[in-house]
Design an enzyme around this catalytic site. Sequence first.
Site, PDB file in Angstrom:
ATOM      1  N   MET A  78     -10.930  -5.883   6.050  1.00 28.25           N
ATOM      2  CA  MET A  78     -10.326  -5.382   6.652  1.00 28.25           C
ATOM      3  C   MET A  78      -9.952  -6.162   8.336  1.00 28.25           C
ATOM      4  SD  MET A  78     -10.184  -1.866   4.639  1.00 28.25           S
ATOM      5  CE  MET A  78      -8.961  -2.073   6.110  1.00 28.25           C
ATOM      6  N   HIS A  83      -8.646   0.819  -3.283  1.00 28.65           N
ATOM      7  CA  HIS A  83      -9.751   0.901  -1.607  1.00 28.65           C
ATOM      8  C   HIS A  83     -10.355   1.903  -1.684  1.00 28.65           C
ATOM      9  CE1 HIS A  83      -9.344  -0.241   2.092  1.00 28.65           C
ATOM     10  NE2 HIS A  83     -11.196  -0.254   1.895  1.00 28.65           N
ATOM     11  N   GLY A 142      -2.214  -3.964   9.686  1.00 30.48           N
ATOM     12  CA  GLY A 142      -1.296  -4.769  10.317  1.00 30.48           C
ATOM     13  C   GLY A 142      -0.994  -5.935  10.111  1.00 30.48           C
ATOM     14  N   SER A 172       0.643  -0.990   0.091  1.00 28.05           N
ATOM     15  CA  SER A 172      -0.403   0.283   0.043  1.00 28.05           C
ATOM     16  C   SER A 172       0.999   1.108  -0.295  1.00 28.05           C
ATOM     17  CB  SER A 172      -0.985   0.355   1.140  1.00 28.05           C
ATOM     18  OG  SER A 172      -1.563   1.069   1.323  1.00 28.05           O
ATOM     19  N   MET A 196     -12.451   4.237   1.028  1.00 32.86           N
ATOM     20  CA  MET A 196     -12.608   4.819   1.422  1.00 32.86           C
ATOM     21  C   MET A 196     -13.719   6.363   1.955  1.00 32.86           C
ATOM     22  SD  MET A 196      -9.701   3.252   3.826  1.00 32.86           S
ATOM     23  CE  MET A 196      -8.475   3.041   1.952  1.00 32.86           C
ATOM     24  N   MET A 229      -9.302   8.192   1.456  1.00 33.38           N
ATOM     25  CA  MET A 229      -9.825   8.292   2.420  1.00 33.38           C
ATOM     26  C   MET A 229     -10.404   9.904   1.501  1.00 33.38           C
ATOM     27  SD  MET A 229      -7.356   6.799   4.653  1.00 33.38           S
ATOM     28  CE  MET A 229      -6.189   5.417   4.923  1.00 33.38           C
ATOM     29  N   ASP A 274      -4.914   3.578  -1.405  1.00 36.47           N
ATOM     30  CA  ASP A 274      -6.154   3.742  -0.352  1.00 36.47           C
ATOM     31  C   ASP A 274      -6.173   5.238  -0.317  1.00 36.47           C
ATOM     32  OD1 ASP A 274      -6.193   1.329   1.216  1.00 36.47           O
ATOM     33  OD2 ASP A 274      -4.075   1.926   1.484  1.00 36.47           O
ATOM     34  N   GLY A 287      -8.723   3.535   7.513  1.00 33.59           N
ATOM     35  CA  GLY A 287      -8.334   5.215   7.970  1.00 33.59           C
ATOM     36  C   GLY A 287      -7.299   5.589   8.261  1.00 33.59           C
ATOM     37  N   PHE A 288      -5.937   4.199   9.030  1.00 26.17           N
ATOM     38  CA  PHE A 288      -4.373   4.696   8.948  1.00 26.17           C
ATOM     39  C   PHE A 288      -4.086   3.397   8.803  1.00 26.17           C
ATOM     40  CE2 PHE A 288      -7.876   6.945  11.843  1.00 26.17           C
ATOM     41  CZ  PHE A 288      -7.417   8.463  11.297  1.00 26.17           C
ATOM     42  N   ASP A 348      -6.198  -6.587   4.661  1.00 21.40           N
ATOM     43  CA  ASP A 348      -5.447  -5.240   4.709  1.00 21.40           C
ATOM     44  C   ASP A 348      -5.415  -4.932   6.148  1.00 21.40           C
ATOM     45  OD1 ASP A 348      -4.627  -2.920   4.357  1.00 21.40           O
ATOM     46  OD2 ASP A 348      -6.679  -1.850   2.696  1.00 21.40           O
ATOM     47  N   HIS A 361      -1.643  -1.274  -4.371  1.00 23.09           N
ATOM     48  CA  HIS A 361      -2.652  -1.073  -3.446  1.00 23.09           C
ATOM     49  C   HIS A 361      -2.529   0.438  -3.392  1.00 23.09           C
ATOM     50  CE1 HIS A 361      -6.304  -1.917  -0.773  1.00 23.09           C
ATOM     51  NE2 HIS A 361      -5.442  -1.295   0.557  1.00 23.09           N
ATOM     52  N   SER A 407       3.237  -0.071   6.107  1.00 28.12           N
ATOM     53  CA  SER A 407       4.071   0.173   7.098  1.00 28.12           C
ATOM     54  C   SER A 407       4.847  -1.149   7.500  1.00 28.12           C
ATOM     55  CB  SER A 407       3.933   1.066   8.431  1.00 28.12           C
ATOM     56  OG  SER A 407       2.943  -0.418   8.923  1.00 28.12           O
TER      57      SER A 407
HETATM   58  C1  DX5 Z   1      -6.181   1.251   6.293  1.00 30.17           C
HETATM   59  C2  DX5 Z   1      -5.719   0.771   4.396  1.00 30.17           C
HETATM   60  C3  DX5 Z   1      -4.660  -0.249   3.793  1.00 30.17           C
HETATM   61  C4  DX5 Z   1      -3.504   0.488   4.866  1.00 30.17           C
HETATM   62  C5  DX5 Z   1      -2.530  -0.662   5.645  1.00 30.17           C
HETATM   63  O1  DX5 Z   1      -6.830   1.548   6.321  1.00 30.17           O
HETATM   64  O2  DX5 Z   1      -6.949   0.516   3.921  1.00 30.17           O
HETATM   65  O3  DX5 Z   1      -4.885  -0.149   3.098  1.00 30.17           O
HETATM   66  O4  DX5 Z   1      -2.425   1.290   4.258  1.00 30.17           O
HETATM   67  O5  DX5 Z   1      -1.859  -0.396   6.410  1.00 30.17           O
HETATM   68  P1  DX5 Z   1      -0.379  -1.208   7.726  1.00 30.17           P
HETATM   69  O6  DX5 Z   1      -0.279  -2.410   6.563  1.00 30.17           O
HETATM   70  O7  DX5 Z   1       0.322   0.115   7.857  1.00 30.17           O
HETATM   71  O8  DX5 Z   1      -1.560  -1.484   8.020  1.00 30.17           O
HETATM   72 ZN    ZN Z   2      -6.232  -0.285   1.714  1.00 31.21          ZN
END
Ligand code: DX5
Ligand code: ZN
Length: 218
Positions: free
Chosen positions: A136, A65, A176, A7, A67, A36, A34, A141-142, A174, A32, A197
């Site tokens: 998820m 994705h 952690g 991502s 959001m 938002m 994201d 969101g983060f 997606d 990927h 991350s």
């Molecule tokens: C969260 C996103 C994820 C995010 C995952 O809302 O949809 O795609 O980038 O990030 P990590 O892998 O750091 O949890």
């Molecule tokens: Zn995502």
Amino acid sequence: MKLLAPSILSADLSNLAQQIRLVEMSGADWIHCDIMDGHFVPNITFGPFLVKAARKCTKLPIDVHLMIEKPDKYLDDFRNAGADIISVHFEEVVHLNRTINRIKEIGAKAGVVINPSTPVSVLKDIAEYIDLLLIMTVNPGFGGQSFISNSERRIVEAVELRKSLNADFLIEVDGGINKDTIKSVLKAGCDVFVAGSSIFHNDNISAATAELKNLLLT
Ligand code: DX5
Ligand code: ZN
């Protein structure tokens, strides 16, 4: 075939081309993105312009994705920007069958995303029409949040749903995902693994990508 989808939310966007090149050379299968909007989720990231820039950097499929509120309004924009897979949240879309049809009509693969508190069972009457089910494993969101512990059970339920319908959608996780958490979701039957991350907030992005990819190959 198990797929790794870094991502770019966690990437250094001032070096987007180089960051994408690093993960592509080290085994990434999809990129990927994201999206938002500060409404569906508290955070704001980027839109079709950045997806278009990412598209220019790679030949890998771009996995978008969404959001965002009212995603139907933006499907064409993301497809025109180069999205190959477009996923919308179950919690946001009222006429999901129509939205899925529209995503396919404009030439993309269609995905549905469920939040950690949305039961897999709600997808029973849409699952046979989708290409991808994104589960998820954090609250969206983060980046950088911790993996939610009942996620493996949810993946097993999705695998069972797919089997009961004789469907062929891919199951993606997606949130952690790192070298520790990836093992149990792999075992549960997941197909596509998003990682932000754990790849990009690493001194050696190539090595981090290759390490996750190797775990998927074993
Ligand atoms: C969260 C996103 C994820 C995010 C995952 O809302 O949809 O795609 O980038 O990030 P990590 O892998 O750091 O949890
Ligand atoms: Zn995502």
